[in-house]
Design an enzyme around this catalytic site. Structure first.
Site, PDB file in Angstrom:
ATOM      1  N   LYS A 132       0.838  -1.213   0.000  1.00 42.76           N
ATOM      2  CA  LYS A 132       0.000   0.000   0.000  1.00 42.76           C
ATOM      3  C   LYS A 132       0.864   1.251   0.000  1.00 42.76           C
ATOM      4  O   LYS A 132       0.533   2.253  -0.648  1.00 42.76           O
ATOM      5  CB  LYS A 132      -0.930   0.019   1.215  1.00 42.76           C
ATOM      6  N   LYS A 174      -9.655  -5.908  -7.281  1.00 44.50           N
ATOM      7  CA  LYS A 174     -10.826  -5.071  -7.531  1.00 44.50           C
ATOM      8  C   LYS A 174     -10.442  -3.788  -8.248  1.00 44.50           C
ATOM      9  O   LYS A 174     -11.205  -3.255  -9.023  1.00 44.50           O
ATOM     10  CB  LYS A 174     -11.491  -4.703  -6.210  1.00 44.50           C
ATOM     11  N   LYS A 221      -2.066 -10.754  -8.998  1.00 50.55           N
ATOM     12  CA  LYS A 221      -3.360 -11.395  -8.733  1.00 50.55           C
ATOM     13  C   LYS A 221      -4.500 -10.540  -9.264  1.00 50.55           C
ATOM     14  O   LYS A 221      -4.358  -9.321  -9.398  1.00 50.55           O
ATOM     15  CB  LYS A 221      -3.531 -11.642  -7.236  1.00 50.55           C
TER      16      LYS A 221
END
Ligand code: TYM
Length: 329
Positions: free
Chosen positions: A111, A197, A194
């Site tokens: 992040k 969203k 991966k």
């Protein structure tokens, strides 16, 4: 009977990764266990959604959960922020979580890289909130994808640390659970990483057939195998991984053999993959739209779920307060 807890953030529509990494296992578990499945809308705040979008996102994910076959008559289906007890347990658990270990978490480091302008404290303590979600129902099984493995290890550590600190055996140490199979990682269509969203690399359960065809036909591949029986490259391996979960085994075998013989045409493979994804998602998409149109039903599911989840959560918080030493006058 096991107690199972698992959640999904409400930061975007559900995708194939969520389904095959987590929801598929929810469906298997819900009949035989005491299950709590929830929408992590506190966790969603780490990315600062707009107030006008927050509720709609939650509603969408709830409808998608239900459309996948999660049954609110047998599992407890709820919205995280409807259970304020979790924030109290989160606060209490934060006192025994150390900044050093939180800073070393892979998801936190990622992040920092991805959103350097918004490294809020909620991101740092994200694993503590996730641990609180799980141990508040004293869960011993947590069905998740591979990407949540480290968070689960931290949950076990926090539970163990609490037990040791207060010399109790109160919290179970929950296991990641995928029916003896390896934890799943569904890759994206962009050739690496991966499916996510917000990565722009996902196929969503609510996508129309046209959208799915467009996305899959644009998926990254390579220029074709250079020699017979060559290992597929990363982007091609990824397409095979997705094919493995949505297509039948004969189809996978057919294209695997074509690849090994250096005769594969990626266009054909993608066409087949797109149709197989559509076959899988189409009934779910129809259901999503039906459920979304029934606000009364959604409201009832959320209210019942909140009531059941609060019952279990408030019992735990009461007991934890007592273990910590809080007493009434
Ligand atoms: P989230 O919302 O990112 O993902 C929800 C679930 O889907 C799985 N998943 C995947 N599995 C395989 N391949 C992928 N590409 C893929 N993408 C997502 C995740 O492993 C997860 O099981 N922190 C959690 C939400 C959460 C939670 C919890 C989960 C909050 N509290 C308590 C379990 C228990 C998250 O962000 O998942």
């Amino acid at each position: 009977m096991d107690t199972v807890v698992s959640g999904i953030r409400s930061t975007g529509n559900l995708h194939l990764g969520n389904y095959f990494g987590a929801i598929k296992n929810f469906l298997k578990m819900q009949r035989e266990n005491n299950c709590y499945f929830f929408i992590a809308d506190y966790h969603a705040l780490t990315t600062h959604p707009k107030p006008e979008d927050l509720h709609g996102n939650i509603k969408q994910v709830l409808a998608e959960y239900l459309a996948c076959g999660i049954d609110p008559e047998i599992a407890t289906v709820f919205i995280q922020s409807d259970v304020p007890e979790v924030s109290e347990l989160y606060l209490l658990m934060n006192m025994n979580a150390y900044v050093g270990e939180l800073e070393r978490t892979a998801s936190f480091k990622e992040k920092i890289r991805k959103q350097p302008d918004n490294i809020n404290a909620g991101l740092l303590t994200y694993p503590v909130l996730m641990a609180a979600d799980i141990i508040i129902h004293k869960a011993n099984k947590v069905p998740v994808g591979k990407d949540q493995e480290q968070h689960l290890e931290m949950t076990r550590r926090f539970a163990r640390r609490f037990n040791m600190m207060y010399d109790v055996s109160y919290f179970p140490e929950p296991d990641a659970y995928n029916f003896g199979e390896q934890l799943v990682k569904i890759p994206g269509l962009d050739g690496s990483g991966k499916m996510g969203k917000s990565e722009g690399n996902g196929v969503f359960l609510a996508d129309t057939p046209q959208e799915i065809r467009k996305k899959v036909m644009r998926a990254v591949t390579d220029t074709g195998p250079a020699a017979p029986v060559q290992e597929p490259t990363e982007p091609v391996k990824n397409l095979f991984t997705i094919m493995n979960v949505v297509s039948d085994q004969d189809t996978v075998k057919f294209f695997t053999e074509k690849h090994a013989a250096c005769e594969i045409r990626y266009g054909d493979m993608k066409k087949q993959l797109a149709e197989d994804i559509i076959k899988f998602t189409d009934p779910i998409r129809t259901k999503i739209n039906e459920i979304l149109a029934d606000n009364k039903y959604l409201a009832k599911v959320a209210a019942n779920g909140a009531e059941k989840a609060r019952e279990s959560a408030s019992k735990t918080v009461r007991e934890v307060r007592k273990i910590i030493g809080y007493r009434s006058f």
